[in-house]
Enzyme design. Structure first.
Site, PDB file in Angstrom:
ATOM      1  N   SER A  12      60.381-139.266  65.951  1.00  0.00           N
ATOM      2  CA  SER A  12      60.273-138.941  67.224  1.00  0.00           C
ATOM      3  C   SER A  12      61.083-139.554  68.386  1.00  0.00           C
ATOM      4  O   SER A  12      60.809-139.042  69.589  1.00  0.00           O
ATOM      5  CB  SER A  12      58.730-139.374  67.607  1.00  0.00           C
ATOM      6  OG  SER A  12      58.507-140.878  67.469  1.00  0.00           O
ATOM      7  N   HIS A  49      71.337-146.824  62.258  1.00  0.00           N
ATOM      8  CA  HIS A  49      70.701-147.443  63.195  1.00  0.00           C
ATOM      9  C   HIS A  49      71.841-148.533  64.174  1.00  0.00           C
ATOM     10  O   HIS A  49      71.853-148.738  65.152  1.00  0.00           O
ATOM     11  CB  HIS A  49      69.778-148.192  62.797  1.00  0.00           C
ATOM     12  CG  HIS A  49      68.308-147.382  63.049  1.00  0.00           C
ATOM     13  ND1 HIS A  49      67.451-147.882  63.757  1.00  0.00           N
ATOM     14  CD2 HIS A  49      67.714-146.298  62.327  1.00  0.00           C
ATOM     15  CE1 HIS A  49      66.181-146.889  63.688  1.00  0.00           C
ATOM     16  NE2 HIS A  49      66.834-146.034  62.802  1.00  0.00           N
ATOM     17  N   ALA A  51      75.278-148.450  64.113  1.00  0.00           N
ATOM     18  CA  ALA A  51      76.169-147.700  64.753  1.00  0.00           C
ATOM     19  C   ALA A  51      75.638-147.239  66.115  1.00  0.00           C
ATOM     20  O   ALA A  51      76.456-147.366  67.190  1.00  0.00           O
ATOM     21  CB  ALA A  51      76.732-146.469  63.918  1.00  0.00           C
ATOM     22  N   ARG A  53      73.219-148.503  67.697  1.00  0.00           N
ATOM     23  CA  ARG A  53      73.035-149.774  68.874  1.00  0.00           C
ATOM     24  C   ARG A  53      74.104-150.387  69.268  1.00  0.00           C
ATOM     25  O   ARG A  53      74.146-150.960  70.495  1.00  0.00           O
ATOM     26  CB  ARG A  53      72.136-150.785  67.846  1.00  0.00           C
ATOM     27  CG  ARG A  53      70.659-150.429  67.780  1.00  0.00           C
ATOM     28  CD  ARG A  53      70.076-151.915  67.344  1.00  0.00           C
ATOM     29  NE  ARG A  53      70.429-152.455  66.153  1.00  0.00           N
ATOM     30  CZ  ARG A  53      70.524-152.288  65.137  1.00  0.00           C
ATOM     31  NH1 ARG A  53      69.581-151.205  64.659  1.00  0.00           N
ATOM     32  NH2 ARG A  53      70.891-152.996  64.024  1.00  0.00           N
TER      33      ARG A  53
END
Length: 167
Positions: A12, A49, A51, A53
């Site tokens: 989401s 995740h 990469a 961040r």
């Protein structure tokens, strides 16, 4: 003390929203990962995740002892816990008393000095699962989310990448 709970369905946009919120606070943010890379697919998810961040986060991998890590990392940058649902799954798998651990977390959050942003999945919007284990997990997740929402200053529900403020 700032405690923000971000919930929503799978894919989401919860994690992106939580990252944005955590980065809005001063200091170097701390990413508290509850996932364990138990297979190649999970390795890939974790890599994506990381990469997204970027490298400016302090990372802590914590499948079980969440309250201890929040205490250890307090008084620095904001902490982003991603996610409570995996943490709950880890607790159940380890046969730990999940309700006691959730209460420990709920009691610890108001004592934090640095902001905490928590991500969780809303699992109660679909059909009733057809097996006892899945129903137990769904019920535990719902109770956990209610408990943490009760102590959070802000609660957001993310749908299709769009946040809705609930509290």
């Amino acid at each position: 003390m700032t405690v923000i709970l971000i919930t929503g369905g799978a894919r989401s946009g919860k994690s992106r929203r939580a990252e944005l919120r955590a980065r809005s606070f001063p200091g170097q943010p701390v990413y508290v990962a509850t996932a364990e890379a138990l297979d190649a697919e999970m390795d890939e998810r974790i890599a994506r995740h990381r990469a997204r961040r970027g490298g400016d986060w302090i990372e802590r991998e914590v499948p079980l002892d969440l309250v201890d890590v929040l205490s250890e990392t307090d008084r620095g940058g904001a902490r982003l816990v991603d996610c409570l649902t995996l943490w709950l799954s880890n607790l159940l798998h380890a046969e730990r008393d999940w309700s006691q651990e959730v209460m420990r977390l709920a009691e610890a959050l108001p004592r934090q000095h640095s902001p905490v942003v928590l991500v969780t999945n809303e699992v109660g919007l679909g059909i009733v699962p057809d097996n006892a284990l899945a129903r137990t997990f769904r019920d535990a997740a719902g109770l956990m989310n209610q408990t943490i929402a009760g102590v959070a200053e802000e609660v957001e529900f993310v749908v299709a990448g769009l946040p809705m403020k609930l509290k």
